[in-house]
Design a protein around this motif. Structure first.
Motif, PDB file in Angstrom:
ATOM      1  N   PHE A 195       0.831  -1.302  -0.137  1.00 50.96           N
ATOM      2  CA  PHE A 195       0.086   0.042   0.174  1.00 50.96           C
ATOM      3  C   PHE A 195       0.922   1.234  -0.115  1.00 50.96           C
ATOM      4  N   ASP A 196       2.180   1.093  -0.145  1.00 51.91           N
ATOM      5  CA  ASP A 196       3.056   2.148  -0.205  1.00 51.91           C
ATOM      6  C   ASP A 196       2.612   3.059   1.055  1.00 51.91           C
ATOM      7  N   TYR A 197       2.548   2.410   2.383  1.00 51.87           N
ATOM      8  CA  TYR A 197       2.150   3.083   3.501  1.00 51.87           C
ATOM      9  C   TYR A 197       3.229   2.817   4.678  1.00 51.87           C
ATOM     10  N   LYS A 198       3.763   3.753   5.556  1.00 48.22           N
ATOM     11  CA  LYS A 198       4.670   3.577   6.168  1.00 48.22           C
ATOM     12  C   LYS A 198       3.775   4.003   7.878  1.00 48.22           C
ATOM     13  N   PRO A 199       3.610   2.607   8.571  1.00 48.36           N
ATOM     14  CA  PRO A 199       2.964   2.957   9.621  1.00 48.36           C
ATOM     15  C   PRO A 199       3.763   3.625  10.849  1.00 48.36           C
ATOM     16  N   GLN A 200       3.165   4.528  11.642  1.00 45.34           N
ATOM     17  CA  GLN A 200       4.064   5.274  12.696  1.00 45.34           C
ATOM     18  C   GLN A 200       3.717   4.468  13.955  1.00 45.34           C
ATOM     19  N   LEU A 201       2.716   3.719  14.044  1.00 44.95           N
ATOM     20  CA  LEU A 201       2.340   3.215  15.728  1.00 44.95           C
ATOM     21  C   LEU A 201       2.075   1.691  15.367  1.00 44.95           C
ATOM     22  N   TRP A 202       2.356   0.755  16.797  1.00 49.08           N
ATOM     23  CA  TRP A 202       1.847  -0.409  16.609  1.00 49.08           C
ATOM     24  C   TRP A 202       1.376  -0.260  18.346  1.00 49.08           C
ATOM     25  N   GLU A 261       6.096   4.125  17.309  1.00 50.18           N
ATOM     26  CA  GLU A 261       6.021   4.154  18.743  1.00 50.18           C
ATOM     27  C   GLU A 261       4.807   3.604  19.227  1.00 50.18           C
ATOM     28  N   TYR A 262       4.760   2.854  20.340  1.00 51.10           N
ATOM     29  CA  TYR A 262       3.586   2.176  20.872  1.00 51.10           C
ATOM     30  C   TYR A 262       2.316   2.996  21.243  1.00 51.10           C
ATOM     31  N   ALA A 263       1.066   2.460  21.277  1.00 52.14           N
ATOM     32  CA  ALA A 263       0.012   3.070  21.624  1.00 52.14           C
ATOM     33  C   ALA A 263      -0.675   2.317  22.477  1.00 52.14           C
ATOM     34  N   ASP A 264      -1.023   2.702  23.713  1.00 53.45           N
ATOM     35  CA  ASP A 264      -1.928   2.112  24.480  1.00 53.45           C
ATOM     36  C   ASP A 264      -3.393   2.735  24.412  1.00 53.45           C
ATOM     37  N   ASN A 319       0.563  13.799  22.642  1.00 52.21           N
ATOM     38  CA  ASN A 319       1.565  12.672  23.061  1.00 52.21           C
ATOM     39  C   ASN A 319       0.674  11.455  22.819  1.00 52.21           C
ATOM     40  N   CYS A 320       1.637  10.392  22.537  1.00 52.91           N
ATOM     41  CA  CYS A 320       0.826   8.989  22.256  1.00 52.91           C
ATOM     42  C   CYS A 320       0.521   8.466  23.554  1.00 52.91           C
ATOM     43  N   CYS A 321      -0.626   7.670  23.580  1.00 52.01           N
ATOM     44  CA  CYS A 321      -1.109   7.461  24.871  1.00 52.01           C
ATOM     45  C   CYS A 321      -0.311   5.939  25.316  1.00 52.01           C
ATOM     46  N   HIS A 322       0.234   6.081  26.538  1.00 54.18           N
ATOM     47  CA  HIS A 322       0.873   4.953  27.279  1.00 54.18           C
ATOM     48  C   HIS A 322       0.470   4.816  28.623  1.00 54.18           C
ATOM     49  N   PHE A 323       0.258   3.540  29.120  1.00 52.30           N
ATOM     50  CA  PHE A 323      -0.200   3.317  30.379  1.00 52.30           C
ATOM     51  C   PHE A 323       0.662   4.217  31.537  1.00 52.30           C
ATOM     52  N   GLY A 324      -0.127   4.536  32.326  1.00 50.67           N
ATOM     53  CA  GLY A 324       0.348   5.095  33.582  1.00 50.67           C
ATOM     54  C   GLY A 324       0.899   6.569  33.243  1.00 50.67           C
TER      55      GLY A 324
END
Length: 263
Positions: free
Chosen positions: A149-156, A184-187, A257-262
């Motif tokens: 898809f020629d798409y670069k994801p920024q999050l997992w 970056e990871y996303a909660d 800010n990406c959502c992280h637990f805590g």
């Protein structure tokens, strides 16, 4: 010159002097009044501007709808509802299903939704066997998205979130390694609890309401799988819940800010 004439002249000079002084005072009073008026006006304008700035500073609240486990047989119905409400959401996808249903992923991208990685298999014994196993699994999905898809994801998103027991020994390492690839990871901070037990429309709404308005910039976790009919049935009500409170909807990468637990 007679005495009488001198007195008249003297009185004339006094009168002229008094009139001149009065004129000066009147002009000064007029000038003072004009200055005072300008100061009052400027103060009012400044206060109004400050009030406007304060009102502007009070920004519209934002909510982020996220869906794990897709694409699925229900995804297009989710997309129909989101399109109806002119909402963009974030979908964390499973690689195997991406390859099985590429046309749905194409529609998600075409309609402005964000795509994140939710591993290739979602099988805990495989993806969480080691740091390297997880790293390779995420990259496998990333490569599929980039090549197809020629798409670069920024999050997992970690299956079961970043606080799960599987990654305790290598969590920081995997975050660093994937961070080097600008990911970056996303909660989440609001959970519909729609993949636990036997969810209903009422239970999903109740779970969302429980936390939605006590957190800033709520990130709502829901699930997009063929078995999540209750989630689909509740989606319009969830959207209305936030719309009635004046929220707008954005995708996760737009969050400050990406959502992280805590956090």
């Amino acid at each position: 010159m007679g005495k009488r004439k001198k007195e008249v002249i003297f009185l004339g000079v006094v009168v002229i002097t008094l009139l001149a002084m009065l004129g000066i005072q009147q002009r000064q009073m007029k000038q003072y009044t004009e200055v005072l008026g300008r100061n009052v006006e400027n103060t009012s304008n400044t206060a109004a501007a400050a009030s406007g700035s304060a009102a502007g500073a009070k920004r519209q609240p934002v909510v982020y709808l996220t869906f794990d486990d897709g694409p699925s047989s229900l995804t297009e119905k989710y997309l129909d509802i989101l399109k109806k409400h002119k909402i963009h959401a974030t979908f964390f996808l499973i690689g195997q299903q991406v390859e099985e249903m590429p046309e749905i992923v194409e529609r998600e991208l075409k309609e402005g939704h964000e795509i994140g990685v939710h591993t290739y298999t979602h099988e805990s014994c495989e993806i969480y066997a080691s740091c390297q196993a997880y790293y390779e699994d995420v990259n496998k999905v990333r490569e599929v998205l980039e090549k197809r898809f020629d798409y670069k994801p920024q999050l997992w998103r970690f299956p079961w979130g970043s606080a799960n027991c599987y990654i305790h020994s290598y969590k920081e390492e995997i975050i660093q390694r994937l961070g080097e690839q600008n990911m970056e990871y996303a909660d989440w901070n609001v959970s519909a609890e729609d993949s636990v037990g036997s969810p209903t429309v009422d239970s999903i709404l109740r779970n969302v309401k429980k936390d939605a308005f006590r957190v800033k910039d709520p990130v709502v976790l829901m699930h997009d799988s063929g078995s999540n009919q209750a989630t689909l049935d509740s989606l319009e009500a969830v959207i209305t819940l936030f719309e009635e409170q004046g929220y707008r909807f954005e995708t996760m990468s737009q969050r400050e800010n990406c959502c992280h637990f805590g956090q």
